[in-house]
Write a protein that holds these residues in place. Structure first.
Motif, PDB file in Angstrom:
ATOM      1  N   GLY A  39     -66.687 -23.127  33.263  1.00  0.00           N
ATOM      2  CA  GLY A  39     -66.266 -21.737  33.351  1.00  0.00           C
ATOM      3  C   GLY A  39     -65.687 -21.343  34.700  1.00  0.00           C
ATOM      4  O   GLY A  39     -65.394 -20.163  34.935  1.00  0.00           O
ATOM      5  N   ALA A  40     -65.497 -22.302  35.599  1.00  0.00           N
ATOM      6  CA  ALA A  40     -64.988 -21.980  36.938  1.00  0.00           C
ATOM      7  C   ALA A  40     -63.516 -21.591  36.933  1.00  0.00           C
ATOM      8  O   ALA A  40     -63.017 -21.016  37.900  1.00  0.00           O
ATOM      9  N   GLY A  41     -62.806 -21.954  35.846  1.00  0.00           N
ATOM     10  CA  GLY A  41     -61.394 -21.577  35.764  1.00  0.00           C
ATOM     11  C   GLY A  41     -60.428 -22.748  35.862  1.00  0.00           C
ATOM     12  O   GLY A  41     -59.218 -22.560  36.001  1.00  0.00           O
ATOM     13  N   LYS A  42     -60.940 -23.962  35.730  1.00  0.00           N
ATOM     14  CA  LYS A  42     -60.102 -25.159  35.885  1.00  0.00           C
ATOM     15  C   LYS A  42     -59.070 -25.267  34.754  1.00  0.00           C
ATOM     16  O   LYS A  42     -57.878 -25.449  35.007  1.00  0.00           O
ATOM     17  N   THR A  43     -59.559 -25.180  33.524  1.00  0.00           N
ATOM     18  CA  THR A  43     -58.651 -25.278  32.384  1.00  0.00           C
ATOM     19  C   THR A  43     -57.632 -24.138  32.415  1.00  0.00           C
ATOM     20  O   THR A  43     -56.441 -24.351  32.153  1.00  0.00           O
ATOM     21  N   THR A  44     -58.089 -22.962  32.768  1.00  0.00           N
ATOM     22  CA  THR A  44     -57.179 -21.814  32.833  1.00  0.00           C
ATOM     23  C   THR A  44     -56.073 -22.057  33.851  1.00  0.00           C
ATOM     24  O   THR A  44     -54.908 -21.713  33.609  1.00  0.00           O
ATOM     25  N   THR A  45     -56.414 -22.677  34.967  1.00  0.00           N
ATOM     26  CA  THR A  45     -55.397 -22.978  35.979  1.00  0.00           C
ATOM     27  C   THR A  45     -54.342 -23.918  35.405  1.00  0.00           C
ATOM     28  O   THR A  45     -53.132 -23.674  35.543  1.00  0.00           O
ATOM     29  N   ARG A 154     -41.568 -37.621  29.418  1.00  0.00           N
ATOM     30  CA  ARG A 154     -41.146 -38.140  30.733  1.00  0.00           C
ATOM     31  C   ARG A 154     -41.451 -37.161  31.866  1.00  0.00           C
ATOM     32  O   ARG A 154     -40.547 -36.763  32.625  1.00  0.00           O
ATOM     33  N   PRO A 155     -42.703 -36.748  31.993  1.00  0.00           N
ATOM     34  CA  PRO A 155     -43.031 -35.740  33.007  1.00  0.00           C
ATOM     35  C   PRO A 155     -42.986 -36.285  34.431  1.00  0.00           C
ATOM     36  O   PRO A 155     -43.276 -37.453  34.663  1.00  0.00           O
ATOM     37  N   ARG A 156     -42.626 -35.400  35.357  1.00  0.00           N
ATOM     38  CA  ARG A 156     -42.817 -35.718  36.786  1.00  0.00           C
ATOM     39  C   ARG A 156     -44.241 -35.360  37.180  1.00  0.00           C
ATOM     40  O   ARG A 156     -44.805 -35.954  38.086  1.00  0.00           O
ATOM     41  N   LEU A 157     -44.776 -34.337  36.516  1.00  0.00           N
ATOM     42  CA  LEU A 157     -46.143 -33.880  36.797  1.00  0.00           C
ATOM     43  C   LEU A 157     -46.947 -33.925  35.505  1.00  0.00           C
ATOM     44  O   LEU A 157     -46.572 -33.311  34.503  1.00  0.00           O
ATOM     45  N   LEU A 158     -48.051 -34.662  35.548  1.00  0.00           N
ATOM     46  CA  LEU A 158     -48.935 -34.778  34.390  1.00  0.00           C
ATOM     47  C   LEU A 158     -50.219 -33.995  34.676  1.00  0.00           C
ATOM     48  O   LEU A 158     -50.877 -34.220  35.692  1.00  0.00           O
ATOM     49  N   LEU A 159     -50.551 -33.072  33.779  1.00  0.00           N
ATOM     50  CA  LEU A 159     -51.785 -32.294  33.895  1.00  0.00           C
ATOM     51  C   LEU A 159     -52.805 -32.917  32.961  1.00  0.00           C
ATOM     52  O   LEU A 159     -52.577 -32.980  31.747  1.00  0.00           O
ATOM     53  N   LEU A 160     -53.915 -33.379  33.513  1.00  0.00           N
ATOM     54  CA  LEU A 160     -54.930 -34.047  32.694  1.00  0.00           C
ATOM     55  C   LEU A 160     -56.212 -33.227  32.706  1.00  0.00           C
ATOM     56  O   LEU A 160     -56.826 -33.037  33.756  1.00  0.00           O
ATOM     57  N   ASP A 161     -56.614 -32.747  31.536  1.00  0.00           N
ATOM     58  CA  ASP A 161     -57.817 -31.913  31.452  1.00  0.00           C
ATOM     59  C   ASP A 161     -58.968 -32.735  30.868  1.00  0.00           C
ATOM     60  O   ASP A 161     -58.967 -33.040  29.676  1.00  0.00           O
ATOM     61  N   GLU A 162     -59.915 -33.069  31.712  1.00  0.00           N
ATOM     62  CA  GLU A 162     -61.133 -33.777  31.304  1.00  0.00           C
ATOM     63  C   GLU A 162     -60.863 -35.064  30.531  1.00  0.00           C
ATOM     64  O   GLU A 162     -61.399 -35.240  29.421  1.00  0.00           O
TER      65      GLU A 162
END
Ligand code: ATP
Length: 236
Positions: A39-45, A154-162
């Protein structure tokens, strides 16, 4: 110039302030970890960066371009892809169909085919199971599929959630090895993890979130030995 700059980001869900005045950056070539309690807001970010939620305040810049009001599709075309918490593969579709879905913004069909073949080389277990329904894969295989699907744009930035959620330790290592390889081959990574120690060991920098606010940031190698991090997140 950083590849990703998040400036004074605030996100609300109704009366809940999920993220408050958050500023962070990710340089090209880095692995950056975001840690914090439930609940700290990581996924939301992450969801604000991929434009799945609307910021109340603040700006998000990608490669110098303001994407604060871009659509999720535009963000994918610009080079950001997210592997969501809980993987969210389409259980009743084949591995191949799931990968095709990851390439939905692309029009270069021949290159998409070639990339798919590369994914099967990089993830041989997905190759062996390309016609199998995604729902029949193991948890680790589904996580690999979620990552491979994200890579299909083909992302330059990959967002990995858990990425390690619910996986056996040996599979967690494997996933982290893959993350390291992706990074060495040129993908910048912003990682949200409950497995704080491993994530910090494998990343360049770490941000710590508490109740939607940034409380600590710095080189992972330094923060992993920080008293405050040891007590709160590493069981020290
Ligand atoms: P977790 O590890 O549990 O996923 P997190 O750090 O990723 O936690 P978020 O999921 O970003 O945290 O949640 C931040 C806050 O926003 C929490 O209080 C959560 O209950 C709330 N929240 C998240 N999503 C929604 C939503 N869709 N509607 C209402 N509140 C939400």
């Amino acid at each position: 110039m950083a590849l990703l700059e998040v400036e004074n980001l605030s996100v609300n869900y109704g009366a809940i302030q999920a993220v408050r005045n958050l500023t962070l950056s990710v340089q090209e070539g880095e692995i950056v970890t975001l840690i914090g309690a439930n609940g700290a807001g990581k996924t939301t970010t992450l969801r604000a960066v991929s434009r799945m939620v609307r910021p109340r305040e603040g700006r998000i810049l990608f490669a110098g371009r303001d994407i604060t009001r871009a659509t999720p599709d535009e963000v994918v075309r610009l080079g950001i892809a997210q592997s969501p918490e809980g993987r969210q593969v389409l259980a009743r579709q084949s591995v191949q169909d799931n990968l095709e879905l990851g390439a939905y913004t692309r029009r270069d069909a021949v290159e998409v085919r070639a990339d798919m073949a590369r994914m099967y080389e990089r993830f041989p277990r997905l190759g062996e199971r390309r016609n199998q329904l995604a729902g029949t894969l193991s948890g680790g295989e589904q996580q690999m599929l979620a990552i491979a699907r994200a890579l299909m744009s083909r992302p330059r930035l990959l967002l990995l959630d858990e990425p390690s959620l619910g996986l056996a330790p040996i599979i967690v290592r494997e996933i982290f090895d893959i993350i390291g390889e992706l990074n060495r081959s040129g993908t910048t990574i912003l990682l949200v993890e409950q497995n704080a120690r491993l994530a910090m060991q494998r990343s360049d920098r770490t941000y710590v979130l508490e109740a939607g606010q940034l409380t600590l940031e710095g080189d992972s190698a330094r923060l992993v030995n920080d008293e405050r991090v040891l007590h709160a997140y590493l069981g020290g």
